[in-house]
Design an enzyme around this catalytic site. Sequence first.
Site, PDB file in Angstrom:
ATOM      1  N   HIS A  17     -26.638 -63.905 -26.423  1.00 55.34           N
ATOM      2  CA  HIS A  17     -25.966 -64.182 -27.700  1.00 55.34           C
ATOM      3  C   HIS A  17     -27.000 -64.496 -28.792  1.00 55.34           C
ATOM      4  O   HIS A  17     -26.880 -64.036 -29.922  1.00 55.34           O
ATOM      5  CB  HIS A  17     -25.043 -65.396 -27.574  1.00 55.34           C
ATOM      6  CG  HIS A  17     -23.840 -65.200 -26.699  1.00 55.34           C
ATOM      7  ND1 HIS A  17     -23.527 -66.045 -25.665  1.00 55.34           N
ATOM      8  CD2 HIS A  17     -22.858 -64.266 -26.711  1.00 55.34           C
ATOM      9  CE1 HIS A  17     -22.406 -65.653 -25.080  1.00 55.34           C
ATOM     10  NE2 HIS A  17     -21.984 -64.567 -25.690  1.00 55.34           N
ATOM     11  N   LYS A  41      -8.622 -66.854 -21.677  1.00 52.19           N
ATOM     12  CA  LYS A  41      -9.692 -67.530 -20.928  1.00 52.19           C
ATOM     13  C   LYS A  41      -9.478 -69.025 -20.850  1.00 52.19           C
ATOM     14  O   LYS A  41      -9.053 -69.643 -21.834  1.00 52.19           O
ATOM     15  CB  LYS A  41     -11.033 -67.282 -21.627  1.00 52.19           C
ATOM     16  CG  LYS A  41     -11.622 -65.929 -21.349  1.00 52.19           C
ATOM     17  CD  LYS A  41     -12.997 -65.851 -21.984  1.00 52.19           C
ATOM     18  CE  LYS A  41     -13.669 -64.529 -21.692  1.00 52.19           C
ATOM     19  NZ  LYS A  41     -14.907 -64.391 -22.459  1.00 52.19           N
ATOM     20  N   ARG A  90     -22.966 -54.723 -24.586  1.00 51.17           N
ATOM     21  CA  ARG A  90     -23.929 -54.710 -23.486  1.00 51.17           C
ATOM     22  C   ARG A  90     -23.889 -53.430 -22.682  1.00 51.17           C
ATOM     23  O   ARG A  90     -24.879 -52.925 -22.227  1.00 51.17           O
ATOM     24  CB  ARG A  90     -23.685 -55.890 -22.551  1.00 51.17           C
ATOM     25  CG  ARG A  90     -24.050 -57.222 -23.166  1.00 51.17           C
ATOM     26  CD  ARG A  90     -23.433 -58.337 -22.403  1.00 51.17           C
ATOM     27  NE  ARG A  90     -21.989 -58.174 -22.359  1.00 51.17           N
ATOM     28  CZ  ARG A  90     -21.176 -58.848 -21.575  1.00 51.17           C
ATOM     29  NH1 ARG A  90     -21.652 -59.734 -20.744  1.00 51.17           N
ATOM     30  NH2 ARG A  90     -19.875 -58.629 -21.623  1.00 51.17           N
TER      31      ARG A  90
HETATM   32  N1  COA Z   1     -25.129 -61.705 -24.322  1.00 48.54           N
HETATM   33  C1  COA Z   1     -24.595 -62.379 -23.300  1.00 48.54           C
HETATM   34  N2  COA Z   1     -23.278 -62.394 -23.021  1.00 48.54           N
HETATM   35  C2  COA Z   1     -22.500 -61.687 -23.832  1.00 48.54           C
HETATM   36  C3  COA Z   1     -22.981 -60.955 -24.921  1.00 48.54           C
HETATM   37  C4  COA Z   1     -24.364 -60.983 -25.142  1.00 48.54           C
HETATM   38  N3  COA Z   1     -24.924 -60.315 -26.144  1.00 48.54           N
HETATM   39  N4  COA Z   1     -21.952 -60.352 -25.511  1.00 48.54           N
HETATM   40  C5  COA Z   1     -20.874 -60.692 -24.840  1.00 48.54           C
HETATM   41  N5  COA Z   1     -21.191 -61.497 -23.818  1.00 48.54           N
HETATM   42  C6  COA Z   1     -20.322 -62.028 -22.791  1.00 48.54           C
HETATM   43  C7  COA Z   1     -19.872 -63.418 -23.036  1.00 48.54           C
HETATM   44  O1  COA Z   1     -20.760 -64.334 -22.442  1.00 48.54           O
HETATM   45  C8  COA Z   1     -18.530 -63.412 -22.360  1.00 48.54           C
HETATM   46  O2  COA Z   1     -18.725 -63.612 -20.989  1.00 48.54           O
HETATM   47  P1  COA Z   1     -17.607 -64.273 -20.077  1.00 48.54           P
HETATM   48  O3  COA Z   1     -16.436 -63.333 -20.095  1.00 48.54           O
HETATM   49  O4  COA Z   1     -18.271 -64.396 -18.786  1.00 48.54           O
HETATM   50  O5  COA Z   1     -17.258 -65.598 -20.713  1.00 48.54           O
HETATM   51  C9  COA Z   1     -18.027 -61.995 -22.577  1.00 48.54           C
HETATM   52  O6  COA Z   1     -19.165 -61.242 -22.792  1.00 48.54           O
HETATM   53  C10 COA Z   1     -17.190 -61.775 -23.784  1.00 48.54           C
HETATM   54  O7  COA Z   1     -17.091 -62.937 -24.458  1.00 48.54           O
HETATM   55  P2  COA Z   1     -17.271 -63.230 -25.985  1.00 48.54           P
HETATM   56  O8  COA Z   1     -18.271 -62.350 -26.627  1.00 48.54           O
HETATM   57  O9  COA Z   1     -17.478 -64.679 -26.115  1.00 48.54           O
HETATM   58  O10 COA Z   1     -15.939 -62.767 -26.507  1.00 48.54           O
HETATM   59  P3  COA Z   1     -14.537 -63.204 -26.044  1.00 48.54           P
HETATM   60  O11 COA Z   1     -13.900 -61.995 -25.539  1.00 48.54           O
HETATM   61  O12 COA Z   1     -14.481 -64.385 -25.187  1.00 48.54           O
HETATM   62  O13 COA Z   1     -14.020 -63.675 -27.443  1.00 48.54           O
HETATM   63  C11 COA Z   1     -12.896 -63.636 -29.474  1.00 48.54           C
HETATM   64  C12 COA Z   1     -13.208 -62.909 -28.201  1.00 48.54           C
HETATM   65  C13 COA Z   1     -12.885 -65.144 -29.274  1.00 48.54           C
HETATM   66  C14 COA Z   1     -13.922 -63.280 -30.517  1.00 48.54           C
HETATM   67  C15 COA Z   1     -11.532 -63.137 -29.871  1.00 48.54           C
HETATM   68  O14 COA Z   1     -10.630 -63.400 -28.830  1.00 48.54           O
HETATM   69  C16 COA Z   1     -11.050 -63.782 -31.154  1.00 48.54           C
HETATM   70  O15 COA Z   1     -11.460 -63.404 -32.233  1.00 48.54           O
HETATM   71  N6  COA Z   1     -10.123 -64.755 -31.016  1.00 48.54           N
HETATM   72  C17 COA Z   1      -9.523 -65.462 -32.118  1.00 48.54           C
HETATM   73  C18 COA Z   1      -8.109 -64.929 -32.357  1.00 48.54           C
HETATM   74  C19 COA Z   1      -8.197 -63.560 -32.981  1.00 48.54           C
HETATM   75  O16 COA Z   1      -8.577 -63.408 -34.126  1.00 48.54           O
HETATM   76  N7  COA Z   1      -7.876 -62.542 -32.188  1.00 48.54           N
HETATM   77  C20 COA Z   1      -8.075 -61.179 -32.589  1.00 48.54           C
HETATM   78  C21 COA Z   1      -6.823 -60.507 -32.973  1.00 48.54           C
HETATM   79  S1  COA Z   1      -5.731 -60.310 -31.616  1.00 48.54           S
END
Ligand code: COA
Length: 154
Positions: A17, A41, A90
């Site tokens: 990240h 989650k 990724r």
């Molecule tokens: N390096 C390391 N890990 C990475 C990464 C990187 N460059 N990019 C993604 N990941 C991993 C994260 O660690 C995470 O791992 P995990 O599943 O083991 O926890 C996974 O990839 C994806 O997670 P993240 O990037 O944190 O995204 P998310 O899917 O959890 O989050 C939100 C998505 C929170 C951004 C999204 O749900 C959101 O915007 N929510 C608010 C409500 C909203 O507006 N919704 C959209 C309309 S429906």
Amino acid sequence: MKIAIYPGSFDPITNGHLDILNRACKVFDKVIVLVAHNNNKKSNFSAEERVEMIKEATQDNPQVEVYSDSGLTVEFAKKHHATHLIRGLRAVSDFEYEFQLASANEYIDPSIDMVFFMSRGDKTFISSSAILEMHKSGVDVSSLVPISVTKRLK
Ligand code: COA
């Protein structure tokens, strides 16, 4: 001033990240890291802890601000005068999910655009849940996360 939001669950933040964040800072004047809610989650760290870990890891970078919010990411972006959302990719497997998320965000507000950075080769396997799983099994993950996270894992 060009402002972007980097949203995610960051549970916890990893060096993967941080790599995306540092690269986004070269393109935008200000990047706001948003600890957002993903309804699918169950979190390991509280939102406050996640914000603290990110703040500590980015304290030397004046371009970065950190918040948490439980609403829609695009609404948060508008409130903070941001024009873009940052996400990291990724592997091909991330694409489908990101495409769906980008389409939902576009439906809510097409004025906020998305910018994607490709993960560096050595960071493509990192994810927050993999970090926690490795740590629980006794693997040293200190080279994969910032010190602020290593401290709390202990
Ligand atoms: N390096 C390391 N890990 C990475 C990464 C990187 N460059 N990019 C993604 N990941 C991993 C994260 O660690 C995470 O791992 P995990 O599943 O083991 O926890 C996974 O990839 C994806 O997670 P993240 O990037 O944190 O995204 P998310 O899917 O959890 O989050 C939100 C998505 C929170 C951004 C999204 O749900 C959101 O915007 N929510 C608010 C409500 C909203 O507006 N919704 C959209 C309309 S429906």
